[in-house]
Design an enzyme around this catalytic site. Sequence first.
Site, mmCIF file in Angstrom:
data_model
loop_
_atom_site.group_PDB
_atom_site.id
_atom_site.type_symbol
_atom_site.label_atom_id
_atom_site.label_comp_id
_atom_site.label_asym_id
_atom_site.label_seq_id
_atom_site.Cartn_x
_atom_site.Cartn_y
_atom_site.Cartn_z
ATOM 1 C CG HIS A 88 -2.352 0.757 1.189
ATOM 2 N ND1 HIS A 88 -2.156 1.937 0.265
ATOM 3 C CD2 HIS A 88 -3.366 0.813 1.670
ATOM 4 C CE1 HIS A 88 -3.467 2.454 0.279
ATOM 5 N NE2 HIS A 88 -3.978 1.751 1.377
ATOM 6 C CG ASP A 127 -12.529 -5.051 -21.828
ATOM 7 O OD1 ASP A 127 -12.045 -6.443 -21.585
ATOM 8 O OD2 ASP A 127 -13.229 -4.743 -22.425
#
Length: 463
Positions: A166, A384
């Site tokens: 992170h 996608d």
Amino acid sequence: MAGSAASLKFTVRRKAPELVAPAGPTPHELNRLSDIDDQDGLRFHISLIQFYRRDASMSGRDPAAVVRDAVARALVHYYPFAGRLREIEGRKLAVECTGEGVLFIEADADVRLEHFGDALQPPFQGLEELVFDVPGSSEVLGTPLLLFQVTRLSCGGFILTVRLMHTMADAQGLAQFLAAVAELARGAAVPSVLPVWGRELLEARNPPRPGFAHREYDEVPDTKGTIVPLDDMVHRSFFFGAKEVAAVRSHLVPGLRKRATTFEVLTGCLWKCRTVALAPGADEEMRMICIVNARGGKGKQSAIPIGYYGNAFAFPVAVAAAGELCARSLSYAVRLVKEVKGEVDGEYMQSVADLMVQRGRPHFTVVRAYLASDLTKAGFGDLDFGWGRPVYGGPAKGGVGAIPGVASFLIPFKNAKGEDGIVIPMCLPGPAMDKFVEEMGKLLRPATVDVADMFPAMIKSAL
């Protein structure tokens, strides 16, 4: 097979983990992280999971090979991700851009996508098999900063899991990187948004001079014991569509009802219900930490450029006595959340960076605290790689690092009826979860309508 998802068992066969290096030459340099990036509260890994259906137009294409190649090409642009973290003076973190690469695992599972249920949402069965913790890879220093696992399913679909250190990026930064991977996987020559390192934009002043109270970093003694036990935890997710949000909003005073955002309304609702469910002493101080993105704001915030993929958010905290939260109306909790959210601007971010250096990069306080993060606009549901948009795309689980039960994400979601809304994972001790559902039911009940009549699907799924 939605009913079987809760007890789903399957086998995952993994190939040996490999390192995927940038597909071309990259600079070897030492880049300092910002003073927002390297605070203690971000020194852990976060996990993302994406479920994809079979796509006939991609017949013969191996998703593992497609993603692996696209990651290698994206790392040419995002080459710090291929490096390793080092700690320099004053616990300062820097990434040595070595080009060593990120971890990649190719796998197969003897399960079909539909076996995970009609409405995919956290918690996910078999998660530890879908994002495998390669031994020795979870340390902060000297280990790969990203781990990918592509698990092919027997139906022709696949699951992509991503684990990120992170300190390198926030949710928006990770989504930006993965959008670049997806574009390259679909045939683009270069990402449409080029990355900006720019971590000096969120460095402390010399000398540091914090200008806000920053109660999110208070040193709070846990004199009455940890409020959330680590055993006997129950994980559930709650769906809020337009009807549910409107019902909760109806409990607010008129002015606040119009001005409060959906995040503020739901966060105040969750804070109040969770406090009642945990039943702390009336004088105990309860904390509601709100993740606030500093991008695109006014003043100095506007200096954070498009393409910046570092951590660019703050943890402002609302503080209230448990007795007040439980006894007063929902408007009280929502107003407190709205007030602290409104504090965050460029000066606030500068003040956080200053405090980090001045106080040795402290962890935000988790004592009697609860954290909410809005991921409805992060874009994970749009990724996608050639197989269309995911059936589900977002956090793999709730929690902050190794601390379960103190965080919930607001995740965009379409339920089994096709209704758009927000799903919120929640983790509580068993008896507290029962009380939480009861309290939530009260806020989902408009004055003259029985909640069971209006929202039977949500109440049924939560019980």
